[in-house]
Design an enzyme around this catalytic site. Structure first.
Site, PDB file in Angstrom:
ATOM      1  N   ASP A   7      -5.030  11.630   8.214  1.00  0.00           N
ATOM      2  CA  ASP A   7      -3.827  11.042   8.777  1.00  0.00           C
ATOM      3  C   ASP A   7      -3.391  11.709  10.064  1.00  0.00           C
ATOM      4  O   ASP A   7      -3.559  12.914  10.249  1.00  0.00           O
ATOM      5  CB  ASP A   7      -2.682  11.127   7.760  1.00  0.00           C
ATOM      6  CG  ASP A   7      -2.869  10.139   6.632  1.00  0.00           C
ATOM      7  OD1 ASP A   7      -2.880   8.936   6.917  1.00  0.00           O
ATOM      8  OD2 ASP A   7      -3.026  10.577   5.468  1.00  0.00           O
TER       9      ASP A   7
ATOM     10  N   GLU B  25       0.876  -1.158   0.000  1.00  0.00           N
ATOM     11  CA  GLU B  25       0.000   0.000   0.000  1.00  0.00           C
ATOM     12  C   GLU B  25       0.921   1.218   0.000  1.00  0.00           C
ATOM     13  O   GLU B  25       1.758   1.373   0.897  1.00  0.00           O
ATOM     14  CB  GLU B  25      -0.899  -0.026   1.249  1.00  0.00           C
ATOM     15  CG  GLU B  25      -2.013   0.981   1.263  1.00  0.00           C
ATOM     16  CD  GLU B  25      -3.147   0.688   0.275  1.00  0.00           C
ATOM     17  OE1 GLU B  25      -3.143  -0.361  -0.395  1.00  0.00           O
ATOM     18  OE2 GLU B  25      -4.033   1.557   0.157  1.00  0.00           O
TER      19      GLU B  25
ATOM     20  N   TYR C 110     -11.306  -1.659   2.273  1.00  0.00           N
ATOM     21  CA  TYR C 110     -10.402  -1.181   3.322  1.00  0.00           C
ATOM     22  C   TYR C 110     -11.244  -0.878   4.561  1.00  0.00           C
ATOM     23  O   TYR C 110     -12.047   0.049   4.551  1.00  0.00           O
ATOM     24  CB  TYR C 110      -9.679   0.069   2.817  1.00  0.00           C
ATOM     25  CG  TYR C 110      -8.503   0.531   3.650  1.00  0.00           C
ATOM     26  CD1 TYR C 110      -8.633   0.791   5.018  1.00  0.00           C
ATOM     27  CD2 TYR C 110      -7.253   0.752   3.067  1.00  0.00           C
ATOM     28  CE1 TYR C 110      -7.544   1.222   5.766  1.00  0.00           C
ATOM     29  CE2 TYR C 110      -6.165   1.191   3.804  1.00  0.00           C
ATOM     30  CZ  TYR C 110      -6.325   1.419   5.165  1.00  0.00           C
ATOM     31  OH  TYR C 110      -5.257   1.862   5.898  1.00  0.00           O
TER      32      TYR C 110
END
Lengths: 393, 271
Positions: B64, B53, B178
């Site tokens: 993030d 990934e 995911y």
């Protein structure tokens, strides 16, 4: 989502999957309460008694004579906490209360939105935490103190450029992590849907009052409306009542920084390109790869590399036009209004004053009736302006 | 090697046949610089990675935490661009054919233009693309482009995702789904939330796609837990990026530590 929150192609919900349910919850609460009688009664009460609405539409006679136009100032600078920001924080703060949220978070650049959020947190007894770039914390110590006095907690952000855009990134991350309890109170007509629409709704009171007041004073609509544009909330607030009146010219004035070609500018609509930042598609300042540039303006409120998506739409459709004035011109505007009218504007609003001067100098604009949204007062800028003028305070 | 790139389905079948789960390490391309980053990827591959990934760095990565953001900044400072990112993937294809997914913020795709971006992605040897800030509401426009170039469009499912949305996401998604393990942003965590296990089984009941769990998976026991909960793979990011960050001054040590940590993580996928 009930609506996609698009203005033409702009706007939208460009956020991680985790946030979608929170935006859905927010959208449905907003739609439920925006026309709710009890909610609006309470909001109107606070706007009047706490914030000080309605604000005056002041005929600036001296400035008008000097510039050869008929200039009115919408006195948002007279509001509690010193700027239009309180209209939105009262609206969203109440919404948070009605939604049962127990914690407010906000981002702030210079501190104005942070203060307006912190005082509403104190008023409504909701604990408030404000993300602020550590760079800005250093530059705006007085505002940090003001937030803390109102029992707000200031959280310095050390990531990225340590300014407003990083404070927004951090506030979004906090929200992603604490969705159940936390209300994210965004300060401008930006971010993912429903924020651009909702913030406009809470700021639209500026335009509604202005329209009524100008009709009383002039018996007709103004020729031109001018307002500064950072994220775009004060301008969208005043524009909103006049968008349908095609004969009224709408002009947004951006922070040009050192000049729009200097690389140090906040003129997002003037020189930016389409891009996705902080949840919506709009104009942004970016490089060829789509990495976001840092913005620059002497005025912290205009120092942002994005802009509300509805402004992008108004620009593309030609309904509003956008231009920039430089830091230097804004400082001239700041002095001009202070000297002629005894009104010290916020540096943000001084951009609109500076633009009005340039506008009035053009032959075709002589004698026009102009309303300038004086979005805030200049108390917060005293240190900076004194320094720029070489004066020791 | 470009000719016989393994598909996600083939990879997940392969590890399943071996009685394992898939170990999928993450890296930001160009962190801390192009060549070192390539050596890190090689270390991943040599030490048990079943798929890769990769992240293209972005200036404002809202999904993030601080670890990935710091990696983004190191990468951007080293001169990484979108074009160089695709060059990087081509270089990886010189030594492996395992599936490679790209995690990217949508503005990078928008700026280049979806068609150009997906074309370059295909030519570089990518298998799939996940745009971190592109929920199904906005993604319709990309599905045709992904189809046109034979790329998988990967989506995230989170604890906040309703069953109704899960159905929709599963329908749009290909390659693998995911699964976001935590309520929050990326970052290493000492504990895995109990709710992660419930989420995996909930997603499982709504989709036949292979599932890979990411966000906060930072220890071998986390890997074991998500696999025993029914996930087909585990994505490990921040815990690996922390090793990079802590050993910037000594590449040898960095790669050695990464290698042995990868072996531990891969071992944890064996039942």
């Amino acid at each position: 989502m009930i609506s996609k929150g698009k203005f033409g192609k702009y706007g939208g919900v460009f956020v991680p999957e985790l946030l979608i349910p929170a935006l859905e919850e927010l959208e449905s609460a907003y739609l439920k309460y925006k026309d709710d009688e009890e909610f609006n009664k309470e909001l109107d009460y606070y706007l009047k008694e706490f914030a000080g609405r309605p604000t005056a539409l002041y005929f600036a006679e001296n400035l008008s004579k000097k510039l050869g136009c008929k200039i009115y100032l919408k006195r948002e600078d007279m509001l509690h906490t010193g700027a239009h920001k309180i209209n939105n924080t009262l609206g969203q703060g109440l919404l948070a209360k009605y939604m049962g949220k127990t914690r407010l978070i906000a981002e702030t650049g210079a501190g104005q939105h942070g203060i307006a959020t912190a005082v509403v947190g104190a008023l409504l007894k909701i604990p408030t935490e404000v993300y602020m770039g550590s760079e800005d914390v250093q530059r705006q110590k007085l505002n940090v103190f003001r937030m803390e006095l109102s029992d707000g907690v200031v959280l310095p952000v050390e990531s990225g450029s340590r300014t407003l855009k990083d404070a927004i990134n951090e506030a979004m991350r906090d929200w992603i992590t604490n969705l159940d309890t936390t209300y994210y109170l965004i300060g401008s007509t930006m971010g993912p849907h429903p924020y651009p629409t909702m913030v406009k709704h809470f700021q639209a009171v500026i335009g509604r009052e202005t329209k009524k007041q100008i009709m009383e004073k002039e018996g007709k609509l103004p020729d031109t409306i001018m307002a500064c544009v950072g994220g775009g909330s004060n301008s969208m607030g005043i524009f909103s009542a006049f968008v349908e009146d095609e004969e009224v010219e709408l002009i947004g004035v951006e922070g040009g920084g050192d000049g729009i070609d200097s690389g140090h500018t906040g003129a997002t609509l003037t020189i930016g390109t389409e891009g996705v930042l902080h949840g919506s598609l709009s104009y942004v300042l970016q490089n060829d790869d789509g990495q976001i540039n840092e913005a620059h303006s002497v005025s912290a409120g205009l120092d942002y590399p994005g802009v509300g998506p509805e402004h992008a739409y108004l620009k593309d459709t030609g309904r509003a036009s956008y231009d920039a004035v430089t830091d230097k011109e804004a400082l001239e505007g700041f002095k001009l209004l202070s000297e002629t009218e005894g009104i010290i504007p916020a540096l943000e609003s001084a951009h609109a004053i500076a633009y009005a001067k340039k506008y009035a100098e053009k032959e075709e604009n002589k004698g026009k009736t102009i309303v300038i949204n004086l979005s805030g007062r200049g108390d917060k800028d005293m240190d900076l302006v004194a320094k720029e003028m070489g004066v020791e305070v | 090697m470009n000719q016989d790139i393994e598909s996600y389905q083939e990879m997940f079948d392969r590890v399943k046949d071996n009685g394992e789960g898939a170990f999928i390490p993450f890296v930001v391309v160009g962190d801390p610089d192009f060549e070192t980053s390539l050596e890190i990827v090689k270390t991943y591959v040599d030490n048990g990675a079943d798929a890769l990934e990769l992240g293209f760095p972005f200036s404002d990565p809202i999904a993030d935490g601080p670890t990935v953001q710091a990696a983004d900044i190191r990468s951007l400072n080293s001169g990484m661009t979108t074009r160089r990112g695709f060059e990087f993937i081509k270089r990886i294809r010189e030594f492996t054919n395992i599936p490679i997914g790209l995690l990217v913020y949508y503005n990078l795709i928008y700026k280049m233009g979806a068609d150009d971006f997906y074309k370059a992605a295909k030519e570089s040897g990518l298998n799939g693309i996940l745009a971190a800030d592109l929920p199904p509401e906005e993604a319709e426009i990309l599905l045709d482009t992904a189809d046109k170039y034979g790329l998988d469009q990967i989506f995230m499912a989170a604890q906040t995702t309703s069953n109704e949305r899960l159905e929709k996401i599963a329908e749009m998604c290909s390659g693998f789904l995911y699964v976001v393990a935590v309520m929050g942003v990326t970052g290493a965590r000492s504990e895995l939330a109990d709710t992660t296990v419930e989420l995996v089984s909930r997603v499982r009941s709504h989709s036949d796609l292979p599932l890979a769990v990411g966000f906060g998976i930072s220890r071998p026991e986390h890997v074991r837990n998500v696999l025993s909960a029914g996930s087909d793979g585990a994505i490990v990011a921040s815990a690996l990026l922390n090793i990079i960050e802590e050993n910037l001054e000594n590449k040898e040590v960095m790669l050695t530590k990464i290698g042995s940590f990868c072996r531990e993580l891969k071992e944890a996928t064996r039942k």
